[in-house]
Design a protein around this motif. Sequence first.
Motif, PDB file in Angstrom:
ATOM      1  N   ASP A  17     -13.656   1.053  -3.249  1.00  0.00           N
ATOM      2  CA  ASP A  17     -14.315   1.155  -4.543  1.00  0.00           C
ATOM      3  C   ASP A  17     -14.768  -0.256  -4.910  1.00  0.00           C
ATOM      4  OD1 ASP A  17     -15.010   1.299  -7.245  1.00  0.00           O
ATOM      5  OD2 ASP A  17     -13.590   2.907  -7.628  1.00  0.00           O
ATOM      6  N   ASN A  18     -16.042  -0.539  -4.740  1.00  0.00           N
ATOM      7  CA  ASN A  18     -16.530  -1.893  -4.983  1.00  0.00           C
ATOM      8  C   ASN A  18     -16.525  -2.258  -6.466  1.00  0.00           C
ATOM      9  OD1 ASN A  18     -16.854  -2.459  -2.289  1.00  0.00           O
ATOM     10  ND2 ASN A  18     -19.041  -1.972  -2.252  1.00  0.00           N
ATOM     11  N   ALA A  19     -16.553  -1.271  -7.326  1.00  0.00           N
ATOM     12  CA  ALA A  19     -16.483  -1.556  -8.764  1.00  0.00           C
ATOM     13  C   ALA A  19     -15.091  -2.025  -9.171  1.00  0.00           C
ATOM     14  CB  ALA A  19     -16.872  -0.321  -9.561  1.00  0.00           C
ATOM     15  N   LEU A  20     -14.077  -1.540  -8.456  1.00  0.00           N
ATOM     16  CA  LEU A  20     -12.694  -1.907  -8.761  1.00  0.00           C
ATOM     17  C   LEU A  20     -12.124  -2.941  -7.791  1.00  0.00           C
ATOM     18  CD1 LEU A  20     -11.190   1.615  -9.581  1.00  0.00           C
ATOM     19  CD2 LEU A  20     -11.992  -0.136 -11.184  1.00  0.00           C
ATOM     20  N   ASN A  21     -12.931  -3.363  -6.825  1.00  0.00           N
ATOM     21  CA  ASN A  21     -12.470  -4.343  -5.825  1.00  0.00           C
ATOM     22  C   ASN A  21     -11.225  -3.863  -5.082  1.00  0.00           C
ATOM     23  OD1 ASN A  21     -14.539  -5.964  -6.717  1.00  0.00           O
ATOM     24  ND2 ASN A  21     -13.284  -7.783  -7.025  1.00  0.00           N
ATOM     25  N   THR A  22     -11.249  -2.621  -4.665  1.00  0.00           N
ATOM     26  CA  THR A  22     -10.092  -2.097  -3.939  1.00  0.00           C
ATOM     27  C   THR A  22     -10.526  -1.367  -2.668  1.00  0.00           C
ATOM     28  OG1 THR A  22     -10.116  -0.028  -5.189  1.00  0.00           O
ATOM     29  CG2 THR A  22      -8.710  -1.799  -6.032  1.00  0.00           C
ATOM     30  N   VAL A  23      -9.629  -1.363  -1.706  1.00  0.00           N
ATOM     31  CA  VAL A  23      -9.792  -0.576  -0.496  1.00  0.00           C
ATOM     32  C   VAL A  23      -8.472   0.149  -0.266  1.00  0.00           C
ATOM     33  CG1 VAL A  23      -9.152  -2.493   1.013  1.00  0.00           C
ATOM     34  CG2 VAL A  23     -10.499  -0.610   1.920  1.00  0.00           C
ATOM     35  N   SER A  24      -8.557   1.383   0.230  1.00  0.00           N
ATOM     36  CA  SER A  24      -7.369   2.203   0.410  1.00  0.00           C
ATOM     37  C   SER A  24      -7.283   2.730   1.832  1.00  0.00           C
ATOM     38  CB  SER A  24      -7.389   3.380  -0.557  1.00  0.00           C
ATOM     39  OG  SER A  24      -7.392   2.938  -1.892  1.00  0.00           O
ATOM     40  N   LEU A  25      -6.072   3.055   2.217  1.00  0.00           N
ATOM     41  CA  LEU A  25      -5.831   3.688   3.516  1.00  0.00           C
ATOM     42  C   LEU A  25      -4.911   4.879   3.267  1.00  0.00           C
ATOM     43  CD1 LEU A  25      -6.297   3.485   6.618  1.00  0.00           C
ATOM     44  CD2 LEU A  25      -4.074   2.320   6.719  1.00  0.00           C
ATOM     45  N   GLN A  26      -5.461   6.070   3.375  1.00  0.00           N
ATOM     46  CA  GLN A  26      -4.680   7.300   3.247  1.00  0.00           C
ATOM     47  C   GLN A  26      -4.136   7.655   4.622  1.00  0.00           C
ATOM     48  OE1 GLN A  26      -3.887   9.210   0.485  1.00  0.00           O
ATOM     49  NE2 GLN A  26      -2.584  10.340   1.905  1.00  0.00           N
ATOM     50  N   MET A  27      -2.814   7.751   4.710  1.00  0.00           N
ATOM     51  CA  MET A  27      -2.167   8.005   5.999  1.00  0.00           C
ATOM     52  C   MET A  27      -1.433   9.333   5.924  1.00  0.00           C
ATOM     53  SD  MET A  27      -0.717   4.186   6.819  1.00  0.00           S
ATOM     54  CE  MET A  27       0.538   4.269   5.551  1.00  0.00           C
ATOM     55  N   ASN A  28      -1.878  10.276   6.730  1.00  0.00           N
ATOM     56  CA  ASN A  28      -1.270  11.606   6.779  1.00  0.00           C
ATOM     57  C   ASN A  28      -0.637  11.845   8.147  1.00  0.00           C
ATOM     58  OD1 ASN A  28      -2.294  12.148   4.169  1.00  0.00           O
ATOM     59  ND2 ASN A  28      -4.211  12.911   5.028  1.00  0.00           N
ATOM     60  N   SER A  29       0.208  12.842   8.206  1.00  0.00           N
ATOM     61  CA  SER A  29       0.871  13.219   9.474  1.00  0.00           C
ATOM     62  C   SER A  29       1.476  11.999  10.152  1.00  0.00           C
ATOM     63  CB  SER A  29      -0.136  13.901  10.409  1.00  0.00           C
ATOM     64  OG  SER A  29      -0.706  15.034   9.801  1.00  0.00           O
ATOM     65  N   LEU A  30       2.206  11.238   9.402  1.00  0.00           N
ATOM     66  CA  LEU A  30       2.756   9.987   9.922  1.00  0.00           C
ATOM     67  C   LEU A  30       3.770  10.237  11.023  1.00  0.00           C
ATOM     68  CD1 LEU A  30       2.950   8.072   6.570  1.00  0.00           C
ATOM     69  CD2 LEU A  30       1.822   7.233   8.627  1.00  0.00           C
ATOM     70  N   LYS A  31       3.783   9.302  11.963  1.00  0.00           N
ATOM     71  CA  LYS A  31       4.674   9.370  13.116  1.00  0.00           C
ATOM     72  C   LYS A  31       5.562   8.125  13.139  1.00  0.00           C
ATOM     73  CE  LYS A  31       0.933  11.513  15.793  1.00  0.00           C
ATOM     74  NZ  LYS A  31       0.099  11.408  17.022  1.00  0.00           N
ATOM     75  N   PRO A  32       6.718   8.204  13.772  1.00  0.00           N
ATOM     76  CA  PRO A  32       7.571   7.014  13.866  1.00  0.00           C
ATOM     77  C   PRO A  32       6.833   5.809  14.461  1.00  0.00           C
ATOM     78  CG  PRO A  32       8.813   8.944  14.480  1.00  0.00           C
ATOM     79  CD  PRO A  32       7.396   9.397  14.297  1.00  0.00           C
ATOM     80  N   GLU A  33       5.923   6.052  15.379  1.00  0.00           N
ATOM     81  CA  GLU A  33       5.189   4.942  15.995  1.00  0.00           C
ATOM     82  C   GLU A  33       4.177   4.296  15.056  1.00  0.00           C
ATOM     83  OE1 GLU A  33       5.567   8.066  17.209  1.00  0.00           O
ATOM     84  OE2 GLU A  33       3.733   8.737  18.253  1.00  0.00           O
ATOM     85  N   ASP A  34       3.996   4.857  13.867  1.00  0.00           N
ATOM     86  CA  ASP A  34       3.159   4.211  12.847  1.00  0.00           C
ATOM     87  C   ASP A  34       3.935   3.141  12.073  1.00  0.00           C
ATOM     88  OD1 ASP A  34       1.750   7.436  12.176  1.00  0.00           O
ATOM     89  OD2 ASP A  34       0.822   5.799  13.310  1.00  0.00           O
ATOM     90  N   THR A  35       5.226   3.046  12.319  1.00  0.00           N
ATOM     91  CA  THR A  35       6.045   2.044  11.640  1.00  0.00           C
ATOM     92  C   THR A  35       5.556   0.648  11.972  1.00  0.00           C
ATOM     93  OG1 THR A  35       8.008   3.458  11.587  1.00  0.00           O
ATOM     94  CG2 THR A  35       8.364   1.074  11.461  1.00  0.00           C
ATOM     95  N   ALA A  36       5.252  -0.128  10.938  1.00  0.00           N
ATOM     96  CA  ALA A  36       4.711  -1.479  11.120  1.00  0.00           C
ATOM     97  C   ALA A  36       4.499  -2.116   9.750  1.00  0.00           C
ATOM     98  CB  ALA A  36       3.380  -1.433  11.868  1.00  0.00           C
ATOM     99  N   VAL A  37       4.191  -3.389   9.774  1.00  0.00           N
ATOM    100  CA  VAL A  37       3.661  -4.057   8.587  1.00  0.00           C
ATOM    101  C   VAL A  37       2.144  -3.892   8.630  1.00  0.00           C
ATOM    102  CG1 VAL A  37       3.415  -6.221   7.327  1.00  0.00           C
ATOM    103  CG2 VAL A  37       5.557  -5.709   8.530  1.00  0.00           C
ATOM    104  N   TYR A  38       1.585  -3.392   7.544  1.00  0.00           N
ATOM    105  CA  TYR A  38       0.154  -3.131   7.471  1.00  0.00           C
ATOM    106  C   TYR A  38      -0.524  -4.234   6.658  1.00  0.00           C
ATOM    107  CZ  TYR A  38       0.597   1.425   9.616  1.00  0.00           C
ATOM    108  OH  TYR A  38       0.825   2.437  10.510  1.00  0.00           O
TER     109      TYR A  38
END
Length: 120
Positions: A73-94
């Motif tokens: 959202d360029n008006a709010l200066n934000t970016v998002s990451l929606q993460m679904n169906s998460l798996k243990p191998e997604d564990t990390a620092v993002y």
Amino acid sequence: QVQLVESGGGLVQAGGSLRLSCAASGRTFSHYDMGWFRQAPGKEREFVAHIDRSGGTTYYADSVKGRFTTSRDNALNTVSLQMNSLKPEDTAVYYCNAVRSRFGRTTNYWGQGTQVTVSS
């Protein structure tokens, strides 16, 4: 200069969802492509997702394609990451990344990271 602050990380069970947000300071947010990267313990930082300046083009690592969605959202200066169906191998620092190439020079900014832990 751009400062980035990630939020939204946490502990979730496998199959669950999380939504990460990255808030950017500065008046030139819309001039930057934005990316998400992650780093698991003992591993190299790896690419997760990318969105262009307008938000019209996105691409993803094969490992997250179909499960993760990035938006901005360029008006709010934000970016998002929606993460679904998460798996243990997604564990990390993002990490959130802002990148701009201008006059043959590339400038990168990084956030401090947010921990995502997926339990099995």
